[in-house]
Design a protein around this motif. Structure first.
Motif, PDB file in Angstrom:
ATOM      1  N   VAL A 124      -1.913  11.417  -5.314  1.00  0.00           N
ATOM      2  CA  VAL A 124      -1.497  10.825  -4.234  1.00  0.00           C
ATOM      3  C   VAL A 124      -2.712  10.492  -3.109  1.00  0.00           C
ATOM      4  O   VAL A 124      -2.877   9.394  -2.614  1.00  0.00           O
ATOM      5  N   LYS A 125      -3.428  11.445  -3.186  1.00  0.00           N
ATOM      6  CA  LYS A 125      -4.700  11.415  -2.289  1.00  0.00           C
ATOM      7  C   LYS A 125      -5.892  10.523  -2.834  1.00  0.00           C
ATOM      8  O   LYS A 125      -6.511   9.761  -2.182  1.00  0.00           O
ATOM      9  N   ARG A 126      -6.105  10.453  -4.069  1.00  0.00           N
ATOM     10  CA  ARG A 126      -7.238   9.813  -4.760  1.00  0.00           C
ATOM     11  C   ARG A 126      -6.834   8.274  -4.589  1.00  0.00           C
ATOM     12  O   ARG A 126      -7.363   7.242  -4.485  1.00  0.00           O
ATOM     13  N   ALA A 147      -5.144  10.130   5.372  1.00  0.00           N
ATOM     14  CA  ALA A 147      -4.154  10.902   4.361  1.00  0.00           C
ATOM     15  C   ALA A 147      -4.666  11.384   3.251  1.00  0.00           C
ATOM     16  O   ALA A 147      -4.418  12.606   2.759  1.00  0.00           O
ATOM     17  N   ALA A 148      -5.642  11.101   2.912  1.00  0.00           N
ATOM     18  CA  ALA A 148      -6.355  11.293   1.714  1.00  0.00           C
ATOM     19  C   ALA A 148      -6.936  12.809   1.871  1.00  0.00           C
ATOM     20  O   ALA A 148      -7.439  13.740   1.265  1.00  0.00           O
ATOM     21  N   GLU A 149      -7.402  12.938   3.256  1.00  0.00           N
ATOM     22  CA  GLU A 149      -8.098  14.295   3.856  1.00  0.00           C
ATOM     23  C   GLU A 149      -6.888  15.316   4.494  1.00  0.00           C
ATOM     24  O   GLU A 149      -7.214  16.227   4.857  1.00  0.00           O
ATOM     25  N   LEU A 150      -5.605  14.813   4.213  1.00  0.00           N
ATOM     26  CA  LEU A 150      -4.615  15.713   5.001  1.00  0.00           C
ATOM     27  C   LEU A 150      -4.366  17.282   4.723  1.00  0.00           C
ATOM     28  O   LEU A 150      -4.502  17.544   3.397  1.00  0.00           O
ATOM     29  N   ASP A 151      -4.379  17.895   5.683  1.00  0.00           N
ATOM     30  CA  ASP A 151      -4.042  19.354   5.479  1.00  0.00           C
ATOM     31  C   ASP A 151      -2.677  19.373   5.062  1.00  0.00           C
ATOM     32  O   ASP A 151      -1.656  19.172   6.205  1.00  0.00           O
ATOM     33  N   ILE A 178       1.494   4.151  -3.420  1.00  0.00           N
ATOM     34  CA  ILE A 178       1.608   5.349  -3.046  1.00  0.00           C
ATOM     35  C   ILE A 178       2.560   6.153  -3.668  1.00  0.00           C
ATOM     36  O   ILE A 178       2.550   7.391  -4.437  1.00  0.00           O
ATOM     37  N   ALA A 180      -4.883   7.101  -2.360  1.00  0.00           N
ATOM     38  CA  ALA A 180      -4.876   6.562  -0.870  1.00  0.00           C
ATOM     39  C   ALA A 180      -6.447   6.366  -0.465  1.00  0.00           C
ATOM     40  O   ALA A 180      -6.557   5.427   0.085  1.00  0.00           O
ATOM     41  N   ILE A 181      -7.147   6.938  -1.128  1.00  0.00           N
ATOM     42  CA  ILE A 181      -8.788   6.564  -1.162  1.00  0.00           C
ATOM     43  C   ILE A 181      -8.959   5.146  -1.701  1.00  0.00           C
ATOM     44  O   ILE A 181      -9.734   4.179  -0.994  1.00  0.00           O
ATOM     45  N   ALA A 191      -4.826   5.459   5.488  1.00  0.00           N
ATOM     46  CA  ALA A 191      -4.792   6.023   3.864  1.00  0.00           C
ATOM     47  C   ALA A 191      -6.036   6.697   3.934  1.00  0.00           C
ATOM     48  O   ALA A 191      -6.001   7.850   3.129  1.00  0.00           O
ATOM     49  N   ILE A 192      -7.215   6.615   4.513  1.00  0.00           N
ATOM     50  CA  ILE A 192      -8.212   7.712   4.319  1.00  0.00           C
ATOM     51  C   ILE A 192      -7.795   9.107   5.203  1.00  0.00           C
ATOM     52  O   ILE A 192      -8.212  10.044   4.543  1.00  0.00           O
ATOM     53  N   ILE A 203       0.831  -1.309  -0.008  1.00  0.00           N
ATOM     54  CA  ILE A 203       0.041   0.102   0.230  1.00  0.00           C
ATOM     55  C   ILE A 203       0.909   1.222  -0.032  1.00  0.00           C
ATOM     56  O   ILE A 203       0.614   2.077  -0.910  1.00  0.00           O
ATOM     57  N   PRO A 204       1.940   1.514   0.991  1.00  0.00           N
ATOM     58  CA  PRO A 204       2.744   2.636   0.812  1.00  0.00           C
ATOM     59  C   PRO A 204       3.433   2.587  -0.599  1.00  0.00           C
ATOM     60  O   PRO A 204       3.645   3.574  -0.945  1.00  0.00           O
ATOM     61  N   ILE A 242       2.094   5.864   5.909  1.00  0.00           N
ATOM     62  CA  ILE A 242       1.590   4.547   5.965  1.00  0.00           C
ATOM     63  C   ILE A 242       2.362   3.455   6.264  1.00  0.00           C
ATOM     64  O   ILE A 242       2.017   2.569   7.083  1.00  0.00           O
ATOM     65  N   ALA A 250      -6.628   2.844  -1.926  1.00  0.00           N
ATOM     66  CA  ALA A 250      -5.926   1.843  -1.206  1.00  0.00           C
ATOM     67  C   ALA A 250      -6.674   1.477  -0.048  1.00  0.00           C
ATOM     68  O   ALA A 250      -6.705   0.125   0.167  1.00  0.00           O
ATOM     69  N   ALA A 251      -7.614   2.423   0.433  1.00  0.00           N
ATOM     70  CA  ALA A 251      -8.371   2.007   1.713  1.00  0.00           C
ATOM     71  C   ALA A 251      -9.607   1.230   1.418  1.00  0.00           C
ATOM     72  O   ALA A 251     -10.060   0.338   2.184  1.00  0.00           O
ATOM     73  N   ILE A 259       3.264  11.009   2.694  1.00  0.00           N
ATOM     74  CA  ILE A 259       2.084  10.286   2.696  1.00  0.00           C
ATOM     75  C   ILE A 259       2.479   8.856   2.624  1.00  0.00           C
ATOM     76  O   ILE A 259       2.194   8.352   3.655  1.00  0.00           O
TER      77      ILE A 259
END
Lengths: 295, 295
Positions: A33-35, B40-44, A12, A37-38, B37-38, A8-9, B12, A40-41, B8
């Motif tokens: 990267v963020k999409r 991370a997808a919301e991370l500021d 990403i 991560a979603i 991972a979830i 998983i990492p 993980i 991956a979840a 990111i």
């Protein structure tokens, strides 16, 4: 092979590498990267890693608008391999064991991999060639593959990467080419070889080359074209290059010889070897097979 | 320092390391990785990496039910450092530049870090000590820190990891200890030092030690106790050890000397140095400061 948590990492990281290859836009990098991560979840860990790899690279294409982010890198890999090719041919011409020499070189070529972590340079390739000339095979012996080739009626040779495919030419030269079909990927994915690369390697002039109809970085049978599946079905010996083909075909009941350099600890564990090993492994041999030193 | 995209996959990876440290239950590992991972997808990305690090490790505790997954590793780190301690003291006693020697050793101790990638062994620590005795400082010179110490009225020394805190003892011995307060983390987080480790290092007997009231792997000021914030405010010199303190305090307008080994490429880029560098850097010096070879 299933997907392990360590993958998983790595997905990403791969997504970030690919996004950077495709565009300099940092907002696009972050979005990729963020999409991923979603995704991956939500991942089904029973699927093989290239199934996710395919999603990663499709997303990079979608967000960046770049159809083939590795185009330049692939061109350079082929050029690099072509520069080395004449000297490699001479090595084979001079040895008393040409099949084994060509096999060692074909596996050495598998080091050209832009999906694995770390940068890659021409000197790494030369070092890997030197190392593969001396290394022990992990799994089976060259004689076992050579016997399998002798006994086979219909051989399918599934390539992996650009650059590497030029090294494959050396081994394909040692096969009974009338019995051989070579397969490449159906569309650009990471630095995997496509029909264009088979042409560049001079394979299309000597042997039948087909594409597998898929853009996965491996051989996801559910995704392949009927033409490829017919050839896969009818082959009584499959030679499959690289990690992606191992990951997607290792669970298939078929007479397959996997030829690869192990570049990742997850595959090392799955295959029972070590990172860096030069693998020649029949699908029907045991996990953690013995070592053969045959030179 | 902000969070970069490369952080990111690293979060993980860290989450998986910590989950494995806490429990052998693979389902728990998968749950941790996917929930991170979830997040991370919301991370500021404007937040510093330890803000996410804190979330990672809180989640590992919640899912595994283990309050301090690094307990055993921390105990071993302190034991390892204590075994080396007498020989290190002798090194300082024998040199004509004891402040600089103690400073080099305190930075060497920062290699003990279970948040960074890769396993860590006693031999690595010994190699790092040898290397730090000869390495160039990146950023400022030891004399600059020594002058700052001389001019300071109120010094706050913020520690980083267990084991390392025993190396810190060597440097704190060289400071005017009546002016010094030492700070540790407020609760277990990765292998960061807490009050228990300050006691183990013999610091509580020689100097005032406070905790920062927070379980972030760094100094997230918004999260720290009023007691810590008062001490931080009143200090006219802060000595901050390690990457986590650099990441959380590098943007703060304050007279801070950062002492660390660079263990990650993102921090290397941010600080303007290279992975492996021995950093002694004042917060008010320029990014990518010069190198000082003073031995």
């Amino acid at each position: 092979m299933r997907t392990y948590q360590e993958c998983i990492p790595c997905f990403i990281r791969q997504a970030l590498d690919a996004a950077r290859m495709a565009t300099a836009d940092e907002k696009a990098h972050e979005a990729v990267v963020k999409r991923i991560a979603i995704l991956a979840a939500e991942l089904d860990m029973r699927e093989s890693p290239p199934v996710m790899g395919q999603k990663v690279h499709r997303l990079v294409k979608e967000i960046s608008g770049v159809e083939d982010p590795y185009k330049e890198v692939k061109k350079k890999s082929n050029e690099m391999a072509l520069r080395m090719y004449p000297a490699l041919r001479r090595k084979i011409a001079k040895t008393t064991r040409p099949f084994e020499m060509a096999l060692r070189l074909a596996i050495a070529g598998n080091i050209i991999d832009f999906g694995a972590p770390g940068a890659f340079w021409e000197n790494d390739l030369k070092d890997t060639v030197d190392e593969c000339l001396k290394a022990d095979f992990f799994g089976n012996s060259p004689d076992e593959l050579q016997n399998a080739v002798k006994n086979a009626v219909d051989i399918l040779y599934i390539t992996d990467n650009t650059g590497e495919i030029i090294f494959d030419h050396l081994l394909i030269d040692q096969l009974p080419i009338k019995k051989v079909t070579v397969a490449v990927r159906g569309a650009p994915i990471i630095n995997d070889a496509t029909m264009e690369d088979a042409e560049c390697a001079g394979l299309t002039d000597m042997v039948e080359v087909i594409d597998n109809g898929s853009d996965a970085p491996g051989t996801v049978l559910d995704e392949c074209s009927n033409n490829f599946l017919d050839r896969f079905e009818s082959a009584d010996l499959v030679i499959a290059k690289g990690q992606g083909n191992y990951e997607t075909l290792s669970g298939i009941d078929k007479n397959i010889f996997f030829l690869l350099k192990i570049k990742c600890p997850v595959i090392a564990r799955d295959i029972g070897g070590e990172v860096g090993s030069m693998v020649l492994k029949n699908s029907q041999s045991l996990v953690g097979g013995e070592k053969y030193a045959t030179v």
